[in-house]
Design a protein around this motif. Structure first.
Motif, PDB file in Angstrom:
ATOM      1  N   ILE B  91      11.515  -2.198   3.211  1.00  0.00           N
ATOM      2  CA  ILE B  91      10.444  -2.812   2.425  1.00  0.00           C
ATOM      3  C   ILE B  91       9.112  -2.727   3.159  1.00  0.00           C
ATOM      4  N   ARG B  92       9.153  -2.722   4.491  1.00  0.00           N
ATOM      5  CA  ARG B  92       7.907  -2.645   5.251  1.00  0.00           C
ATOM      6  C   ARG B  92       7.183  -1.333   4.922  1.00  0.00           C
ATOM      7  N   ARG B  93       7.936  -0.219   4.976  1.00  0.00           N
ATOM      8  CA  ARG B  93       7.302   1.063   4.678  1.00  0.00           C
ATOM      9  C   ARG B  93       6.942   1.154   3.197  1.00  0.00           C
ATOM     10  N   LEU B  94       7.748   0.539   2.363  1.00  0.00           N
ATOM     11  CA  LEU B  94       7.405   0.538   0.932  1.00  0.00           C
ATOM     12  C   LEU B  94       5.996   0.000   0.754  1.00  0.00           C
ATOM     13  N   LYS B  95       5.733  -1.139   1.408  1.00  0.00           N
ATOM     14  CA  LYS B  95       4.417  -1.765   1.247  1.00  0.00           C
ATOM     15  C   LYS B  95       3.315  -0.841   1.753  1.00  0.00           C
ATOM     16  N   ILE B  96       3.568  -0.209   2.888  1.00  0.00           N
ATOM     17  CA  ILE B  96       2.545   0.688   3.444  1.00  0.00           C
ATOM     18  C   ILE B  96       2.252   1.828   2.473  1.00  0.00           C
ATOM     19  N   TRP B  97       3.310   2.472   2.017  1.00  0.00           N
ATOM     20  CA  TRP B  97       3.096   3.643   1.163  1.00  0.00           C
ATOM     21  C   TRP B  97       2.484   3.247  -0.175  1.00  0.00           C
ATOM     22  N   LEU B  98       2.887   2.086  -0.689  1.00  0.00           N
ATOM     23  CA  LEU B  98       2.273   1.643  -1.957  1.00  0.00           C
ATOM     24  C   LEU B  98       0.773   1.480  -1.791  1.00  0.00           C
ATOM     25  N   LEU B  99       0.374   0.883  -0.654  1.00  0.00           N
ATOM     26  CA  LEU B  99      -1.065   0.718  -0.415  1.00  0.00           C
ATOM     27  C   LEU B  99      -1.751   2.071  -0.301  1.00  0.00           C
ATOM     28  N   CYS B 100      -1.044   3.030   0.321  1.00  0.00           N
ATOM     29  CA  CYS B 100      -1.598   4.383   0.418  1.00  0.00           C
ATOM     30  C   CYS B 100      -1.845   4.970  -0.966  1.00  0.00           C
ATOM     31  N   VAL B 101      -0.839   4.852  -1.823  1.00  0.00           N
ATOM     32  CA  VAL B 101      -0.973   5.419  -3.168  1.00  0.00           C
ATOM     33  C   VAL B 101      -2.154   4.767  -3.864  1.00  0.00           C
ATOM     34  N   ALA B 102      -2.161   3.431  -3.866  1.00  0.00           N
ATOM     35  CA  ALA B 102      -3.234   2.734  -4.565  1.00  0.00           C
ATOM     36  C   ALA B 102      -4.579   3.074  -3.947  1.00  0.00           C
ATOM     37  N   GLY B 103      -4.624   3.170  -2.611  1.00  0.00           N
ATOM     38  CA  GLY B 103      -5.881   3.491  -1.933  1.00  0.00           C
ATOM     39  C   GLY B 103      -6.384   4.872  -2.328  1.00  0.00           C
ATOM     40  N   LEU B 104      -5.489   5.866  -2.302  1.00  0.00           N
ATOM     41  CA  LEU B 104      -5.917   7.217  -2.684  1.00  0.00           C
ATOM     42  C   LEU B 104      -6.350   7.235  -4.151  1.00  0.00           C
ATOM     43  N   GLY B 105      -5.633   6.458  -4.968  1.00  0.00           N
ATOM     44  CA  GLY B 105      -6.046   6.349  -6.375  1.00  0.00           C
ATOM     45  C   GLY B 105      -7.451   5.777  -6.478  1.00  0.00           C
ATOM     46  N   LEU B 106      -7.729   4.767  -5.646  1.00  0.00           N
ATOM     47  CA  LEU B 106      -9.057   4.160  -5.677  1.00  0.00           C
ATOM     48  C   LEU B 106     -10.132   5.154  -5.213  1.00  0.00           C
ATOM     49  N   VAL B 107      -9.764   5.984  -4.216  1.00  0.00           N
ATOM     50  CA  VAL B 107     -10.704   7.027  -3.786  1.00  0.00           C
ATOM     51  C   VAL B 107     -11.057   7.908  -4.985  1.00  0.00           C
ATOM     52  N   PHE B 108     -10.026   8.282  -5.731  1.00  0.00           N
ATOM     53  CA  PHE B 108     -10.256   9.133  -6.902  1.00  0.00           C
ATOM     54  C   PHE B 108     -11.166   8.433  -7.910  1.00  0.00           C
ATOM     55  N   ILE B 109     -10.845   7.176  -8.202  1.00  0.00           N
ATOM     56  CA  ILE B 109     -11.634   6.451  -9.202  1.00  0.00           C
ATOM     57  C   ILE B 109     -13.068   6.255  -8.709  1.00  0.00           C
ATOM     58  N   GLY B 110     -13.189   5.926  -7.396  1.00  0.00           N
ATOM     59  CA  GLY B 110     -14.534   5.798  -6.836  1.00  0.00           C
ATOM     60  C   GLY B 110     -15.303   7.101  -7.023  1.00  0.00           C
ATOM     61  N   GLY B 111     -14.632   8.216  -6.728  1.00  0.00           N
ATOM     62  CA  GLY B 111     -15.271   9.512  -6.909  1.00  0.00           C
ATOM     63  C   GLY B 111     -15.714   9.717  -8.339  1.00  0.00           C
ATOM     64  N   GLN B 112     -14.868   9.278  -9.272  1.00  0.00           N
ATOM     65  CA  GLN B 112     -15.201   9.471 -10.683  1.00  0.00           C
ATOM     66  C   GLN B 112     -16.414   8.615 -11.071  1.00  0.00           C
ATOM     67  N   VAL B 113     -16.421   7.384 -10.581  1.00  0.00           N
ATOM     68  CA  VAL B 113     -17.554   6.515 -10.898  1.00  0.00           C
ATOM     69  C   VAL B 113     -18.849   7.133 -10.366  1.00  0.00           C
ATOM     70  N   TYR B 114     -18.769   7.624  -9.107  1.00  0.00           N
ATOM     71  CA  TYR B 114     -19.959   8.243  -8.526  1.00  0.00           C
ATOM     72  C   TYR B 114     -20.392   9.464  -9.356  1.00  0.00           C
TER      73      TYR B 114
END
Ligand code: HEM
Ligand SMILES: [Cu+2]
Lengths: 624, 199
Positions: B91-114
């Motif tokens: 579960i520890r790594r699950l949490k890390i990787w989930l944050l990675c996915v969401a973070g990279l998704g946010l990078v994408f969305i941030g890029g789109q907003v820009y």
């Protein structure tokens, strides 16, 4: 893995509702049977509304140069009539049977997602109400049920009517998708042991295929509606010719959805008829596998024929040839079905009870509609037919003569299962003949009027055109149909008050729904049945004649019934509890739609309620 | 919909042995294919048919968008690792990787907003031309899908933090993953059709 079966410990945001009766029990029900009844009653109310709209139109057209209602009201009437009959009558009436009958036919206790099912009904009701709010403010949709661009742009339709149509249909689309997902999964995953695909009753099959069509067709209309909505609300250019847009795009999107949609409308009725005819002929369905393949191939082909609605837009020779060929091809599986139904009846010991009458009426009327369909599959012929009363005749023979007759067959067939009481045979027979005669008087002459050049969607016509006589006949026919519906209503109320008790198996049925009591207990089956054959119940009752047809009618036969019925009290089956969340989430959608139409600030409020509902929903302890 | 609670019904056998919610997700993705198919179809019909406003070549910055596309593609890898983690019970790594996915998704969305803002500054908007209309609605629909996915993954992350995600519930992650990968694949198509193929 051990935790899998452990009850979820967390507490939901709201306690589960518990009242077994009363208004709240209906508002929070997740029982597919109750949801089916809600769908059916709602659809019937809209049938009366849509029928009234039709009578307004027919009264206006009864005589030439009539000035009873003006063109504005007439446009609103045909738009709301078409939209209502398709989206608020035939579809939800079919869905009513999906809900009530399919779980019974597959030997299940409920659907795969009971709360999603309730959600689907409340969203459906929201969409229907949103669209009808247009009457309240007097700006009714008036651009036809297919609302061609660019007539629908703000510049050409400045009234809010089109907005109501766009928003209402989008909401209805959400409901259809939710329902379709649910029945798809239910039929894939909740069949009783032994009920392989090729043993499923035909109504279950057509529900399955119809669900696939909905899943694939509704997103396309959603996109078209979103584009139109953006044009009207946010000034985009999807259909704005001044910016080089092409309004034909709307027609493509609409009919990519629209043609599968006509099969969404007819397949459930075909399923009903395919289940009714064997019962009243006491013979198995002729060519069962061919029937199944025909239904499946029609579904596939229905995505390849859309442009036959657009021959007159000038598609070019190659596209025109392709769509002609595919349209004619789709008549082949359709023809196979007609022959199979006839062969089912042929040589059977037919009993002409009302369900059988309506099913036979279906075959005859649908065949006429199918034949005129093949006629306008030919582009030169269609160029003459397009936008005339001939097309109106065609689609009423398939939709009214087909879908509505088929669904009435289902109503007479399953009403005893649902209410526990029989409908009166004499009144039912009267209903059938009045409706058949009225229907043919109304729509038969429209073939002549169409070939004689009478355009559809005109509010009046000059006497010199010579269309007066047939129009008067059509109007008289329409009132006879109206009368037949009154007869039906009388029949329903009489039956509910004093109809004969039905018993579990009043028609000597063949499929699982007849093995449980009428009405079925909340949990459908005390014990999940095990299926050994197609028409399993029939085979159990008559092991000797399983293949052929029964010679003499044996008074209601009872073997398996007794096991399932009778000791309700002793059975404890834990079913999903009622829930507030479907209603709450759906009301968020209603508020959002209302906001789009009246007061933009409500849009985020509605979306917030949807979010809140979704969170509450997904954290609700299931069965807690 | 019902993605966070284990239905008792799931303890019983289903006819096909497949979980209800998984079949539902596949059906939904089929439906969503038609949704994006229609939107991309609309875009293609109007390609090169605009009378006003900036042209695609005036506004597109392919290297910039390629970077945010790469972020989204990498998030799929993280998603695979997140699922593998919960299936192992880590579960520890699950949490890390989930944050990675969401973070990279946010990078994408941030890029789109820009990207949307800078296109807007160059005069491209919903109303100016059919290009503006089809571009913003198509990519906006996709961006909404990504945003929804981020919220969903963060909900799972919160549940994991609260100790509610166990190995037994790996299906929840698997279904969210199906959705996430689908949204990524759609972007590959949109990126190719809208940005890469010259008009
Ligand atoms: C043998 C099968 C069928 C064929 C070959 C066929 C063919 C056609 C064609 C070519 C048209 C376009 C006519 C025109 O607008 O000029 C049409 C219209 C239509 N058909 Fe059919 N059809 C068939 C069955 C059905 C069924 C089963 C339904 C519905 C239950 C249906 C409902 C409609 C409707 C509603 C329209 C008119 C749409 C409108 O203009 O408002 N058809 N059909
Ligand atoms: Cu068609």
């Amino acid at each position: 893995m051990a935790t899998l079966t452990a009850p979820v410990a967390e507490r939901g945001l709201l306690a589960r509702p518990i009242e077994p009766t009363g208004v709240w029990s209906w508002l929070t029900t997740v029982d597919a049977k109750r949801i089916g009844i809600l769908y059916g009653v709602t659809a019937f109310i809209f049938f009366l509304i849509g029928g009234t709209e039709a009578l307004v139109m027919r009264t206006q057209l009864a005589v030439p140069d009539s000035r009873l209602v003006g063109p504005g009201i007439f446009n609103a009437m045909f738009t709301m009539h078409g939209t209502t009959m398709i989206f608020l009558v035939v579809m939800p009436l079919s869905v009513a049977f999906f809900n009530y009958i399919v779980p019974l036919q597959i030997g299940a206790r409920d659907v795969a997602f009971p709360r999603l099912n309730a959600f689907s009904y409340w969203v459906f009701l929201s969409g229907a109400v949103l669209m009808h709010l247009s009457f309240v403010i007097g700006q009714v949709p008036d651009t036809g049920w297919f609302s061609y661009a660019n007539l629908t742009e703000r510049a050409y339709s400045p009234s809010a009517g089109v907005d109501f149509w766009v928003v209402g249909l989008q909401v209805l689309g959400i409901a259809s998708l939710a329902g379709a997902f649910n029945f798809l999964v239910t039929i894939i995953n909740l069949r009783a042991p032994g009920l392989s695909l090729m043993r499923m009753p035909l109504f279950t099959w057509t529900t399955f295929i119809t669900s696939i069509l909905m899943v694939l067709a509704f997103p396309v209309i959603t996109v078209a509606l979103v584009e139109l909505m953006f044009d009207r609300l946010f000034g985009t250019n999807f259909f704005n010719t001044a910016q080089g847009a092409d309004p034909i795009l709307w027609q493509h999107l609409f009919w990519v959805f629209g043609h599968p949609e006509v099969y969404i409308l007819i397949l459930p009725a075909m399923g009903v008829v395919s289940d009714v005819l064997p019962v009243f002929s006491r013979k198995p369905l002729f060519g069962y596998p061919f029937m199944v393949y025909a239904v499946a191939s029609i579904a596939f082909l229905s995505f390849t024929v859309w442009a036959h609605h657009m021959f007159t837009t000038g598609l070019g020779p190659i596209a025109t040839s392709f769509f002609t060929a595919s349209t004619m091809l789709i008549a082949v599986p359709t023809g196979i079905k007609v022959f199979n139904w006839i062969s089912t009846v042929y040589g059977g010991s037919i009993s002409l009870k009302t369900p059988a009458l309506f099913a036979l009426g279906f075959i005859a009327m649908f065949t006429i509609g199918g034949l005129s369909g093949v006629m306008h599959a030919s582009p030169p012929v269609d160029t003459q037919h397009q936008d005339t009363y001939f097309v109106v005749a065609h689609f009423h023979y398939v939709l009214f003569g087909g879908s509505i007759f088929g669904l009435f067959s289902g109503i007479y067939f399953w009403f005893p299962k649902i209410t526990g009481r029989m409908l009166d045979e004499k009144i039912g027979t009267l209903h059938f003949w009045l409706m058949l005669i009225g229907f043919n008087l109304t729509f038969g002459p429209m073939h002549f009027l169409g070939v004689d050049g009478m355009p559809r969607r005109i509010f009046t016509y000059p006497a010199e055109m010579g269309w007066g006589t047939w129009n008067l006949v059509a109007t008289i026919g329409a009132y006879i149909i109206g009368l037949s519906i009154l007869v039906f209503i009388v029949n329903v109320f009489k039956s509910l008050r004093s109809g004969d008790r039905a018993g579990a198996d009043p028609w000597d049925g063949r499929t699982l729904e007849w093995t449980t009591s009428s009405p079925p207990p909340h949990y459908n089956f005390a014990e999940i049945p095990v299926v050994h054959a197609r028409d399993d119940f029939w085979v159990q009752k008559y092991p000797d004649l399983a293949g052929g047809h029964g010679g003499e009618i044996i008074a209601s036969a009872p073997v398996a019934v007794a096991a399932a019925v009778g000791h309700d009290e002793h059975v404890y089956v834990h079913l999903p509890d009622p829930s507030y969340w479907p209603l709450i989430t759906a009301s968020g959608i209603f508020v959002a739609g209302f906001g789009l139409l009246f007061f933009m600030l409500l849009l985020p409020v509605g979306l917030f309620v949807v979010l809140f509902g979704t969170v509450g929903w997904s954290t609700e302890p299931v069965n807690g | 919909m019902e993605h966070t609670a284990v239905l008792p019904a799931e303890a019983h056998e289903t006819t096909t042995g497949l979980n209800h919610r998984k079949v539902l997700m596949w059906a939904f993705l089929g439906s969503d294919c038609m949704l994006f198919g229609s939107l991309i179809g609309t875009y293609l019909v109007y390609r090169g048919r605009y009378l006003a406003g900036p042209k695609p070549t005036d506004v597109f910055d392919i290297p910039y968008t390629s970077v945010s596309a790469l972020a989204l593609l990498m998030s799929s890898l993280a998603m695979v690792l997140a699922l593998a983690a919960i299936q192992r019970g880590d579960i520890r790594r699950l949490k890390i990787w989930l944050l990675c996915v969401a973070g990279l998704g946010l990078v994408f969305i941030g890029g789109q907003v820009y990207e949307f803002t800078s296109f807007g500054e160059e005069g491209l908007n919903l109303a100016v031309s059919t290009f503006g209309t089809t571009f913003f609605v198509l990519t906006g629909f996709h961006g909404t899908h990504v945003t929804f996915g981020i919220v969903w993954l963060l909900m799972i992350w919160i549940m994991a933090k609260r100790g509610q995600m166990t190995q037994a519930r790996s299906l929840d992650v698997e279904i969210a993953g199906l959705y996430w990968h689908f949204v990524d694949i759609v972007w590959i198509i949109i990126f190719t059709v809208v940005y890469l193929i010259p008009v």
